[in-house]
Design a protein around this motif. Structure first.
Motif, PDB file in Angstrom:
ATOM      1  N   LEU A 139       0.834  -1.199   0.000  1.00 41.95           N
ATOM      2  CA  LEU A 139       0.000   0.000   0.000  1.00 41.95           C
ATOM      3  C   LEU A 139       0.871   1.252   0.000  1.00 41.95           C
ATOM      4  O   LEU A 139       1.890   1.308   0.690  1.00 41.95           O
ATOM      5  N   ILE A 140       0.459   2.242  -0.766  1.00 43.38           N
ATOM      6  CA  ILE A 140       1.128   3.548  -0.774  1.00 43.38           C
ATOM      7  C   ILE A 140       0.046   4.603  -0.567  1.00 43.38           C
ATOM      8  O   ILE A 140      -0.895   4.702  -1.369  1.00 43.38           O
ATOM      9  N   ALA A 141       0.151   5.384   0.506  1.00 45.70           N
ATOM     10  CA  ALA A 141      -0.861   6.394   0.825  1.00 45.70           C
ATOM     11  C   ALA A 141      -0.306   7.794   0.565  1.00 45.70           C
ATOM     12  O   ALA A 141       0.850   8.080   0.893  1.00 45.70           O
ATOM     13  N   ASN A 142      -1.130   8.662  -0.015  1.00 49.14           N
ATOM     14  CA  ASN A 142      -0.665  10.005  -0.326  1.00 49.14           C
ATOM     15  C   ASN A 142      -0.924  10.974   0.821  1.00 49.14           C
ATOM     16  O   ASN A 142      -1.766  10.733   1.676  1.00 49.14           O
ATOM     17  N   LYS A 143      -0.172  12.061   0.802  1.00 50.66           N
ATOM     18  CA  LYS A 143      -0.455  13.191   1.681  1.00 50.66           C
ATOM     19  C   LYS A 143      -1.238  14.216   0.865  1.00 50.66           C
ATOM     20  O   LYS A 143      -1.192  14.219  -0.362  1.00 50.66           O
ATOM     21  N   TRP A 144      -1.947  15.101   1.562  1.00 48.59           N
ATOM     22  CA  TRP A 144      -2.770  16.084   0.860  1.00 48.59           C
ATOM     23  C   TRP A 144      -2.849  17.356   1.686  1.00 48.59           C
ATOM     24  O   TRP A 144      -2.882  17.305   2.908  1.00 48.59           O
ATOM     25  N   VAL A 145      -2.862  18.491   1.017  1.00 53.22           N
ATOM     26  CA  VAL A 145      -3.009  19.771   1.693  1.00 53.22           C
ATOM     27  C   VAL A 145      -4.115  20.553   1.004  1.00 53.22           C
ATOM     28  O   VAL A 145      -4.205  20.599  -0.226  1.00 53.22           O
ATOM     29  N   SER A 146      -5.002  21.136   1.801  1.00 51.36           N
ATOM     30  CA  SER A 146      -6.124  21.892   1.249  1.00 51.36           C
ATOM     31  C   SER A 146      -6.502  22.987   2.235  1.00 51.36           C
ATOM     32  O   SER A 146      -5.821  23.215   3.236  1.00 51.36           O
ATOM     33  N   VAL A 247      -4.438  28.435  -3.693  1.00 51.66           N
ATOM     34  CA  VAL A 247      -4.990  27.100  -3.901  1.00 51.66           C
ATOM     35  C   VAL A 247      -4.413  26.457  -5.168  1.00 51.66           C
ATOM     36  O   VAL A 247      -4.300  25.231  -5.252  1.00 51.66           O
ATOM     37  N   LYS A 248      -4.033  27.272  -6.151  1.00 43.73           N
ATOM     38  CA  LYS A 248      -3.369  26.721  -7.337  1.00 43.73           C
ATOM     39  C   LYS A 248      -1.991  26.172  -6.978  1.00 43.73           C
ATOM     40  O   LYS A 248      -1.546  25.149  -7.519  1.00 43.73           O
ATOM     41  N   LEU A 249      -1.337  26.851  -6.048  1.00 48.77           N
ATOM     42  CA  LEU A 249      -0.038  26.382  -5.573  1.00 48.77           C
ATOM     43  C   LEU A 249      -0.186  25.050  -4.838  1.00 48.77           C
ATOM     44  O   LEU A 249       0.593  24.106  -5.041  1.00 48.77           O
ATOM     45  N   LEU A 250      -1.217  24.967  -3.988  1.00 49.80           N
ATOM     46  CA  LEU A 250      -1.469  23.725  -3.257  1.00 49.80           C
ATOM     47  C   LEU A 250      -1.837  22.587  -4.212  1.00 49.80           C
ATOM     48  O   LEU A 250      -1.415  21.441  -4.031  1.00 49.80           O
ATOM     49  N   LYS A 251      -2.639  22.893  -5.220  1.00 51.40           N
ATOM     50  CA  LYS A 251      -3.048  21.880  -6.196  1.00 51.40           C
ATOM     51  C   LYS A 251      -1.837  21.295  -6.913  1.00 51.40           C
ATOM     52  O   LYS A 251      -1.737  20.081  -7.119  1.00 51.40           O
ATOM     53  N   ALA A 252      -0.907  22.166  -7.282  1.00 54.55           N
ATOM     54  CA  ALA A 252       0.310  21.701  -7.952  1.00 54.55           C
ATOM     55  C   ALA A 252       1.125  20.791  -7.031  1.00 54.55           C
ATOM     56  O   ALA A 252       1.633  19.750  -7.456  1.00 54.55           O
ATOM     57  N   ASN A 254      -0.021  18.969  -4.507  1.00 54.77           N
ATOM     58  CA  ASN A 254      -0.747  17.711  -4.325  1.00 54.77           C
ATOM     59  C   ASN A 254      -0.564  16.768  -5.509  1.00 54.77           C
ATOM     60  O   ASN A 254      -0.494  15.549  -5.344  1.00 54.77           O
ATOM     61  N   ASN A 255      -0.508  17.348  -6.702  1.00 48.42           N
ATOM     62  CA  ASN A 255      -0.411  16.532  -7.914  1.00 48.42           C
ATOM     63  C   ASN A 255       1.017  16.400  -8.444  1.00 48.42           C
ATOM     64  O   ASN A 255       1.225  15.956  -9.574  1.00 48.42           O
ATOM     65  N   LYS A 256       1.972  16.813  -7.602  1.00 46.24           N
ATOM     66  CA  LYS A 256       3.394  16.682  -7.946  1.00 46.24           C
ATOM     67  C   LYS A 256       3.720  17.358  -9.282  1.00 46.24           C
ATOM     68  O   LYS A 256       4.371  16.783 -10.157  1.00 46.24           O
ATOM     69  N   LYS A 257       3.261  18.594  -9.406  1.00 48.17           N
ATOM     70  CA  LYS A 257       3.535  19.413 -10.581  1.00 48.17           C
ATOM     71  C   LYS A 257       4.337  20.653 -10.176  1.00 48.17           C
ATOM     72  O   LYS A 257       4.266  21.105  -9.034  1.00 48.17           O
ATOM     73  N   PHE A 258       5.097  21.186 -11.126  1.00 46.17           N
ATOM     74  CA  PHE A 258       5.829  22.414 -10.856  1.00 46.17           C
ATOM     75  C   PHE A 258       4.874  23.609 -10.935  1.00 46.17           C
ATOM     76  O   PHE A 258       4.026  23.690 -11.819  1.00 46.17           O
ATOM     77  N   LYS A 259       4.997  24.519  -9.977  1.00 41.42           N
ATOM     78  CA  LYS A 259       4.189  25.737  -9.980  1.00 41.42           C
ATOM     79  C   LYS A 259       4.979  26.861  -9.335  1.00 41.42           C
ATOM     80  O   LYS A 259       5.661  26.661  -8.317  1.00 41.42           O
ATOM     81  N   GLU A 260       4.863  28.039  -9.932  1.00 46.60           N
ATOM     82  CA  GLU A 260       5.540  29.219  -9.385  1.00 46.60           C
ATOM     83  C   GLU A 260       4.555  30.382  -9.359  1.00 46.60           C
ATOM     84  O   GLU A 260       3.868  30.659 -10.339  1.00 46.60           O
ATOM     85  N   VAL A 261       4.476  31.036  -8.210  1.00 42.36           N
ATOM     86  CA  VAL A 261       3.697  32.264  -8.070  1.00 42.36           C
ATOM     87  C   VAL A 261       4.685  33.408  -7.910  1.00 42.36           C
ATOM     88  O   VAL A 261       5.548  33.380  -7.016  1.00 42.36           O
ATOM     89  N   SER A 262       4.599  34.396  -8.779  1.00 41.52           N
ATOM     90  CA  SER A 262       5.551  35.520  -8.732  1.00 41.52           C
ATOM     91  C   SER A 262       4.849  36.796  -8.267  1.00 41.52           C
ATOM     92  O   SER A 262       3.681  37.044  -8.598  1.00 41.52           O
TER      93      SER A 262
END
Length: 319
Positions: A139-146, A247-252, A254-262
């Motif tokens: 089993l592999i369980a994910n972490k999540w932030v919201s 929330v866009k930063l958190l979504k990235a 959670n989904n292991k995507k690169f995101k930058e807020v400038s």
């Protein structure tokens, strides 16, 4: 005339008797022993077989050909109770191996020859006992932030011992004192729940199935208070990230995507632009994977311009 017919009949009777005796002498031992059935081979060393579900383990057996002619072949393994095929026996390059393809349970199984033209072997079916036990699972369980305005996602990957997705079973998620049962699909069980209190929660996921061992795992979900904006700091510099971008930063993340807020923080000494970047990196890039707050002052010197950086964790950071 009648005497001649009687003598001729006696002669024919003697001839037929001699022919029958001669034919009997030509029967092979296998034909005599099997009665109506005529076999050209037999399977030997077929022992009782114990393995676990979906295992790649196999059991050895041998083929004895009465005419010393050997050819690769496949044999069905049939459940005596249902008549269904539950495995296969394969004889390849002089080696025989039995593999099972059935659910957990105890079986009385029989190896039977296939019936088609030019099939190389005809043998007396062989019966043996088969025991299939439950298989191990990973089993592999994910972490999540919201935030308190969003639902959190509890997700578990269910894999077999070979790393392949498990296609059955149920995962019971337990969080905040409540239970949720979710069926596994394509090796994944997912449940969204709304948690309105801002804090860190630990959830438990318990997998169960008729063919796999029961296993449990725990992970965390982080719920942040929904606010108009969030303040990020590095050195003496502060920047505001409004909710929609946060929330866009958190979504990235959670989904292991690169995101930058400038952000632009004004000017240093009244003339040099100050730039702030909040980043989440899912893998090693120019920096090691993680979350960062950075400030760069563009004073015209390029790489030599003032630069500040701090590694953070968007899950545990408390704005």
């Amino acid at each position: 005339m009648n005497r001649k017919l009687i003598i001729l009949g006696l002669i024919l009777l003697v001839v037929f008797s001699i022919s029958a005796v001669s034919a009997s002498d030509n029967l092979t031992e296998s034909e005599v022993l099997s009665g109506a059935e005529v076999y050209n081979a037999e399977l030997t060393d077929v022992d009782d077989f114990t393995t676990h579900y979906s295992s790649d383990e196999s059991q050895y057996f041998d083929v004895v050909s009465y005419d010393s002619y050997y050819e690769d072949a496949r044999f069905d393994v049939v459940d005596n109770k249902t008549g269904k095929t539950i495995g296969a026996a394969r004889y390849i390059n002089g080696e025989g191996h039995i593999s099972m393809e059935c659910d957990v349970g105890n079986y009385k199984a029989t190896i039977k020859p296939l019936k088609y033209e030019d099939y190389p072997y005809d043998f007396k079916p062989v019966t043996f006992n088969v025991k299939i036990t439950k298989a191990p699972v990973k089993l592999i369980a994910n972490k999540w932030v919201s935030t308190t305005k969003q639902s959190v996602k509890m997700k578990v990957l269910v894999k077999d011992e070979y790393g392949c997705p498990v296609e059955e079973g149920t995962v019971k998620f337990t969080v905040n004192g409540k239970n949720y049962n979710v069926k596994v699909k394509n090796g994944v069980a997912t449940k969204y729940v709304k948690l309105t209190k801002a804090k860190t929660y630990t959830y438990k996921a318990t997998f169960s199935s008729k063919n796999y061992k029961t296993k449990a795992i725990s992970s965390k979900v982080y719920v942040k208070k929904a606010k108009k904006y969030y303040v990020f700091k590095v050195s003496k510099f502060k920047g505001k990230v409004y909710y929609s971008k946060y929330v866009k930063l958190l979504k990235a993340k959670n989904n292991k995507k690169f995101k930058e807020v400038s952000l632009k923080l004004g000017k240093y000494k009244g003339k040099y632009p100050i730039h702030m970047y909040i980043e989440t990196l899912p893998r090693d890039m120019q920096s090691l994977k993680g979350d960062y707050v950075r400030v760069w002052i563009n004073d015209g010197r390029g790489m030599d311009s003032p630069f500040y950086s701090k590694k953070i964790n968007l899950c545990t950071l408390n704005p």
